[in-house]
Design a protein around this motif. Sequence first.
Motif, PDB file in Angstrom:
ATOM      1  N   ASP A 122       0.812  -1.221   0.000  1.00 26.41           N
ATOM      2  CA  ASP A 122       0.000   0.000   0.000  1.00 26.41           C
ATOM      3  C   ASP A 122       0.850   1.279   0.000  1.00 26.41           C
ATOM      4  O   ASP A 122       0.298   2.383  -0.005  1.00 26.41           O
ATOM      5  N   LYS A 123       2.170   1.118   0.009  1.00 27.14           N
ATOM      6  CA  LYS A 123       3.057   2.284   0.132  1.00 27.14           C
ATOM      7  C   LYS A 123       3.967   2.473  -1.068  1.00 27.14           C
ATOM      8  O   LYS A 123       4.327   3.610  -1.404  1.00 27.14           O
ATOM      9  N   PHE A 124       4.369   1.363  -1.703  1.00 26.39           N
ATOM     10  CA  PHE A 124       5.385   1.442  -2.742  1.00 26.39           C
ATOM     11  C   PHE A 124       4.978   0.709  -4.013  1.00 26.39           C
ATOM     12  O   PHE A 124       4.291  -0.313  -3.962  1.00 26.39           O
ATOM     13  N   VAL A 125       5.453   1.233  -5.133  1.00 23.15           N
ATOM     14  CA  VAL A 125       5.516   0.486  -6.385  1.00 23.15           C
ATOM     15  C   VAL A 125       6.940  -0.059  -6.468  1.00 23.15           C
ATOM     16  O   VAL A 125       7.908   0.695  -6.346  1.00 23.15           O
ATOM     17  N   LEU A 126       7.068  -1.369  -6.655  1.00 19.25           N
ATOM     18  CA  LEU A 126       8.369  -2.034  -6.602  1.00 19.25           C
ATOM     19  C   LEU A 126       8.992  -2.129  -7.991  1.00 19.25           C
ATOM     20  O   LEU A 126       8.368  -2.651  -8.927  1.00 19.25           O
ATOM     21  N   VAL A 127      10.220  -1.648  -8.114  1.00 21.02           N
ATOM     22  CA  VAL A 127      10.923  -1.638  -9.401  1.00 21.02           C
ATOM     23  C   VAL A 127      12.259  -2.354  -9.246  1.00 21.02           C
ATOM     24  O   VAL A 127      13.058  -2.003  -8.373  1.00 21.02           O
ATOM     25  N   GLU A 128      12.504  -3.337 -10.098  1.00 22.02           N
ATOM     26  CA  GLU A 128      13.790  -4.039 -10.101  1.00 22.02           C
ATOM     27  C   GLU A 128      14.563  -3.650 -11.361  1.00 22.02           C
ATOM     28  O   GLU A 128      14.104  -3.883 -12.481  1.00 22.02           O
ATOM     29  N   LEU A 129      15.731  -3.050 -11.164  1.00 23.09           N
ATOM     30  CA  LEU A 129      16.627  -2.718 -12.267  1.00 23.09           C
ATOM     31  C   LEU A 129      17.838  -3.633 -12.141  1.00 23.09           C
ATOM     32  O   LEU A 129      18.672  -3.462 -11.261  1.00 23.09           O
ATOM     33  N   ASP A 130      17.899  -4.627 -13.010  1.00 29.06           N
ATOM     34  CA  ASP A 130      18.872  -5.710 -12.868  1.00 29.06           C
ATOM     35  C   ASP A 130      20.077  -5.489 -13.785  1.00 29.06           C
ATOM     36  O   ASP A 130      19.934  -5.023 -14.925  1.00 29.06           O
ATOM     37  N   TYR A 131      21.250  -5.868 -13.266  1.00 34.48           N
ATOM     38  CA  TYR A 131      22.507  -5.774 -14.018  1.00 34.48           C
ATOM     39  C   TYR A 131      23.202  -7.139 -13.925  1.00 34.48           C
ATOM     40  O   TYR A 131      24.258  -7.277 -13.312  1.00 34.48           O
ATOM     41  N   PRO A 132      22.591  -8.167 -14.532  1.00 36.57           N
ATOM     42  CA  PRO A 132      23.113  -9.532 -14.391  1.00 36.57           C
ATOM     43  C   PRO A 132      24.323  -9.781 -15.283  1.00 36.57           C
ATOM     44  O   PRO A 132      24.552  -9.066 -16.265  1.00 36.57           O
TER      45      PRO A 132
END
Length: 316
Positions: free
Chosen positions: A76-86
């Motif tokens: 209810d507080k955040f939009v989750l964003v994953e920026l990956d550098y694999p």
Amino acid sequence: MKMNQFFMAAGCAAMLSPVFAGGDGWTSDFAAAKKQAADEKKSLLVDFTGSDWCGWCIKLNEEVFQHDPFKEGVKDKFVLVELDYPRDKSKLSDETKAQNEELRKEYAVQGYPTILLMDEKGRPFARTGYQAGGPENYVKHLDELLAARTKRDEAFAAAEKAEGTEKAKALVAALDAMGLDDAVVSAQYGDVVAAIKEADPEDESGFIKKIESNKKFADFEDSLNALARENKHEDALALTEKAINSGDFEGDNLQQATMIKGMICAQMGDFDAALAALDAAKEVDPDSELASRVDTFKDRINQMKAAKEADKEESE
């Protein structure tokens, strides 16, 4: 559609769908995430990660992000964003790789995991990383950081009621309280920086001078790194000496540049020049954290010098 064609299409769709280290509920589309945050009146939690090589990133996912108490605590507080550098670049589309690299530079990310909390415009207001203690503890930690957004907004609002230098100092204090990199402040809070310049044209706060000096130092580091990749030590030394003598740097930046000169001289085998540069670096600010490491570097260079002299004597 024939059955075998159906399974083939489903398999292709699965391969094209991104798999997030933290599980469901994450996105890699930064622009879409900002829009969602604005629509839902949430903040962004942006995870800069190396999902297949970074030990602390993997621990953060396994200990925190993959667990229900975290998911429930942030939904209810955040939009989750994953920026990956694999390391395995095949995990990402070309578009995602280009987006992630641009954002890494824009937000001056140099280590992983880096967690930035941002508003819906993409302006960071807090920074963190791995925290031990499990999902419940991490949610509590995020709640404490989330308060920084409220404090930021209140500080900006209070500053608007002031005038002149007092307004500038209030805005500077609000920016400093977030503990962000100057490059990020310049890029993401350009309107605030402009307001500081307007309110304090003589730069009595010293903020604008600091911002501009750090920008020049960042440009210097970019140029230096390009030369280092090509092993152009003489060009790197010339660039560093020019930077030191330019008058653009003082304090920490000048100390770092002088220390870099010492490292370059050591790489070139000019150990006496390297030791002299390290002594000069220490004199810039003898009480700094960087100065406390000078003697260790000097010991190493003296060992290298002694080894070189021993080899010379043996060859003779």
